[in-house]
Design a protein around this motif. Structure first.
Motif, PDB file in Angstrom:
ATOM      1  N   MET A  25       0.857  -1.178   0.000  1.00 45.80           N
ATOM      2  CA  MET A  25       0.000   0.000   0.000  1.00 45.80           C
ATOM      3  C   MET A  25       0.903   1.242   0.000  1.00 45.80           C
ATOM      4  SD  MET A  25      -3.140   1.106   2.517  1.00 45.80           S
ATOM      5  CE  MET A  25      -2.186   1.008   4.031  1.00 45.80           C
ATOM      6  N   ALA A  26       0.807   2.048  -1.040  1.00 47.56           N
ATOM      7  CA  ALA A  26       1.598   3.285  -1.133  1.00 47.56           C
ATOM      8  C   ALA A  26       0.803   4.421  -0.500  1.00 47.56           C
ATOM      9  CB  ALA A  26       1.907   3.602  -2.594  1.00 47.56           C
ATOM     10  N   VAL A  27       1.370   5.049   0.514  1.00 43.80           N
ATOM     11  CA  VAL A  27       0.669   6.101   1.265  1.00 43.80           C
ATOM     12  C   VAL A  27       1.240   7.461   0.875  1.00 43.80           C
ATOM     13  CG1 VAL A  27       0.018   6.930   3.559  1.00 43.80           C
ATOM     14  CG2 VAL A  27       0.310   4.476   3.151  1.00 43.80           C
ATOM     15  N   PHE A  28       0.530   8.167  -0.004  1.00 39.64           N
ATOM     16  CA  PHE A  28       0.947   9.519  -0.398  1.00 39.64           C
ATOM     17  C   PHE A  28       0.321  10.504   0.592  1.00 39.64           C
ATOM     18  CE2 PHE A  28       1.536   7.077  -4.254  1.00 39.64           C
ATOM     19  CZ  PHE A  28       2.682   7.628  -4.812  1.00 39.64           C
ATOM     20  N   GLN A  29       0.977  10.631   1.736  1.00 39.45           N
ATOM     21  CA  GLN A  29       0.420  11.418   2.843  1.00 39.45           C
ATOM     22  C   GLN A  29       0.608  12.915   2.625  1.00 39.45           C
ATOM     23  OE1 GLN A  29       2.376  11.051   6.712  1.00 39.45           O
ATOM     24  NE2 GLN A  29       1.758  13.164   6.975  1.00 39.45           N
ATOM     25  N   PRO A  30      -0.456  13.719   2.750  1.00 37.37           N
ATOM     26  CA  PRO A  30      -0.324  15.174   2.675  1.00 37.37           C
ATOM     27  C   PRO A  30      -0.081  15.761   4.068  1.00 37.37           C
ATOM     28  CG  PRO A  30      -2.632  14.618   2.821  1.00 37.37           C
ATOM     29  CD  PRO A  30      -1.866  13.296   2.860  1.00 37.37           C
ATOM     30  N   GLY A  31       0.180  17.058   4.117  1.00 38.24           N
ATOM     31  CA  GLY A  31       0.116  17.814   5.369  1.00 38.24           C
ATOM     32  C   GLY A  31       1.099  17.439   6.447  1.00 38.24           C
ATOM     33  N   GLU A  32       2.278  16.909   6.070  1.00 38.97           N
ATOM     34  CA  GLU A  32       3.240  16.519   7.104  1.00 38.97           C
ATOM     35  C   GLU A  32       3.770  17.724   7.869  1.00 38.97           C
ATOM     36  OE1 GLU A  32       7.361  16.280   8.486  1.00 38.97           O
ATOM     37  OE2 GLU A  32       6.786  17.093   6.535  1.00 38.97           O
ATOM     38  N   GLU A  33       3.963  18.838   7.171  1.00 42.54           N
ATOM     39  CA  GLU A  33       4.582  19.999   7.814  1.00 42.54           C
ATOM     40  C   GLU A  33       3.675  20.686   8.832  1.00 42.54           C
ATOM     41  OE1 GLU A  33       7.551  20.514   7.731  1.00 42.54           O
ATOM     42  OE2 GLU A  33       8.303  19.577   5.908  1.00 42.54           O
ATOM     43  N   THR A  34       2.387  20.354   8.806  1.00 38.85           N
ATOM     44  CA  THR A  34       1.457  20.944   9.776  1.00 38.85           C
ATOM     45  C   THR A  34       0.955  19.907  10.776  1.00 38.85           C
ATOM     46  OG1 THR A  34      -0.399  20.608   8.248  1.00 38.85           O
ATOM     47  CG2 THR A  34       0.718  22.743   8.171  1.00 38.85           C
ATOM     48  N   ALA A  35       1.545  18.725  10.765  1.00 37.74           N
ATOM     49  CA  ALA A  35       1.181  17.646  11.688  1.00 37.74           C
ATOM     50  C   ALA A  35      -0.272  17.237  11.552  1.00 37.74           C
ATOM     51  CB  ALA A  35       1.478  18.054  13.139  1.00 37.74           C
ATOM     52  N   GLU A  36      -0.851  17.419  10.376  1.00 39.70           N
ATOM     53  CA  GLU A  36      -2.262  17.119  10.176  1.00 39.70           C
ATOM     54  C   GLU A  36      -2.506  15.978   9.189  1.00 39.70           C
ATOM     55  OE1 GLU A  36      -4.240  21.539  10.713  1.00 39.70           O
ATOM     56  OE2 GLU A  36      -3.143  21.110   8.862  1.00 39.70           O
ATOM     57  N   GLY A  37      -1.533  15.687   8.325  1.00 42.88           N
ATOM     58  CA  GLY A  37      -1.767  14.750   7.237  1.00 42.88           C
ATOM     59  C   GLY A  37      -2.034  13.327   7.668  1.00 42.88           C
ATOM     60  N   ALA A  38      -1.164  12.770   8.534  1.00 48.05           N
ATOM     61  CA  ALA A  38      -1.351  11.385   8.969  1.00 48.05           C
ATOM     62  C   ALA A  38      -2.671  11.241   9.719  1.00 48.05           C
ATOM     63  CB  ALA A  38      -0.182  10.941   9.843  1.00 48.05           C
ATOM     64  N   GLN A  39      -2.940  12.158  10.636  1.00 50.89           N
ATOM     65  CA  GLN A  39      -4.162  12.062  11.425  1.00 50.89           C
ATOM     66  C   GLN A  39      -5.393  12.246  10.557  1.00 50.89           C
ATOM     67  OE1 GLN A  39      -3.988  11.158  14.745  1.00 50.89           O
ATOM     68  NE2 GLN A  39      -6.156  10.732  14.331  1.00 50.89           N
ATOM     69  N   ALA A  40      -5.298  13.106   9.535  1.00 43.47           N
ATOM     70  CA  ALA A  40      -6.434  13.298   8.632  1.00 43.47           C
ATOM     71  C   ALA A  40      -6.753  12.010   7.883  1.00 43.47           C
ATOM     72  CB  ALA A  40      -6.136  14.427   7.641  1.00 43.47           C
ATOM     73  N   MET A  41      -5.731  11.286   7.462  1.00 47.29           N
ATOM     74  CA  MET A  41      -5.950  10.012   6.774  1.00 47.29           C
ATOM     75  C   MET A  41      -6.549   8.974   7.723  1.00 47.29           C
ATOM     76  SD  MET A  41      -2.585   9.671   4.321  1.00 47.29           S
ATOM     77  CE  MET A  41      -3.352   8.531   3.184  1.00 47.29           C
ATOM     78  N   ILE A  42      -6.066   8.971   8.960  1.00 47.42           N
ATOM     79  CA  ILE A  42      -6.609   8.048   9.961  1.00 47.42           C
ATOM     80  C   ILE A  42      -8.076   8.378  10.234  1.00 47.42           C
ATOM     81  CG2 ILE A  42      -6.455   7.335  12.379  1.00 47.42           C
ATOM     82  CD1 ILE A  42      -3.384   7.827  12.125  1.00 47.42           C
TER      83      ILE A  42
END
Length: 301
Positions: A25-42
């Protein structure tokens, strides 16, 4: 770098899909610099919409000789907390300071005192960083404003140290405001939070072994915990899956070697510096290969 690396790695793995078995599974995660991307995907149902993996892998470009990879078992990037502090005073004309409660002086005293947390409240064997990134107050040289804003960032590698540092910040901010006779208690607002990113020991050893087999030992480096922060750690922590995160060097090797020989590594442009510009080659190829090699360590032929 990250999008290109992942797109390249998935393309190569797809083209060679007859040589391995499993699911990627390739995870093209956005928003890393604002600490929001991973949690938004979750929050968007990542864990419910996709199967639970055996391992989660990730990488980041950093200062280091291009063509090398670096990592470690255990804590790899720090926890981070960003806060905004709003200090309240009483405005007045610059010629009549006695009529004011000066938030500029209050903020200045607070900044100085905050810098003593690491130097006087954290043991030398422990690690923490407190950085004041913004201090904003007033608009005119002859007007004392009625409030000031401080924005700061905290980095820690231990939950207990993090608790002590955040408590010390709150204590100091409130005490300095009280010492100044502030009309209101300060407002302390959380801007963002990054979790501590911890590499699983067994999974890390498997990745390192695969890297050494592909790149050779001279291109695989050990590194200490980085004070940078990553929300990548949220995937493994909240999914309860082992994760491994490593760094890919992006500095021109000759430039890095000269800086090291001259004991000037700290003068090399780092991430977020306007002069940080990773060399394209071999950084791109190394990053693609690292993802493929690490993934193949879990994919039987």
């Amino acid at each position: 770098m990250y999008v290109t690396w992942l797109a390249g790695a998935t393309k190569l793995l797809a083209e060679a899909r007859t040589t391995w078995r499993g699911t990627i599974m390739a995870v093209f995660q956005p928003g890393e610099e604002t600490a929001e991307g991973a949690q938004a995907m979750i929050d968007d149902g990542l864990f419910k919409r996709f199967p639970k993996p055996d391992v989660i892998l990730g990488q980041h470009v950093m200062v280091g000789p291009s063509g090398t990879v670096a990592g470690r078992a255990g804590a790899i990037t720090s926890a981070a907390d960003s806060l905004q502090i709003r200090l309240f005073g009483r405005g007045a004309h610059g010629s009549m300071p006695q009529a004011s409660i000066d938030p500029v002086v209050m903020a200045a005293a607070t900044v100085i005192r905050l810098q003593t947390i690491v130097s006087r409240e954290i043991a030398a064997a422990e690690a923490a960083v407190v950085t004041i990134g913004a201090l904003q107050a007033g608009t005119k040289e002859n007007v004392i404003p009625d409030e000031a804003i401080i924005k700061l960032n905290v980095r820690t590698f231990d939950a207990g140290v993090r608790t002590r540092v955040l408590a010390a910040i709150e204590r100091i901010v409130n005490a300095e405001a009280a010492a100044s006779g502030a009309p209101r208690k300060p407002e302390i607002t959380s801007l963002d939070h990054y979790p501590l990113n911890v590499n699983d020991r067994d999974a890390s050893e498997r990745v390192v072994e695969a890297f050494r087999g592909h790149f050779g030992t001279e291109r695989v480096r050990a590194t200490g915990p980085a004070p940078a922060s990553e929300d990548f750690g949220s995937f493994g922590t909240e999914w309860h899956v082992p994760s491994v995160f490593w760094f890919v060097g992006g500095t021109d090797p000759e430039t890095y070697a000269k800086a090291k020989a001259a004991n000037k590594l700290t003068e090399l442009p780092v991430n977020h510096s306007p002069k940080f510009a990773p060399v394209l080659h071999p950084t791109l190829q190394t990053g693609v290969e690292a993802l493929v090699v690490a993934a193949r360590a879990w994919l039987p032929a």
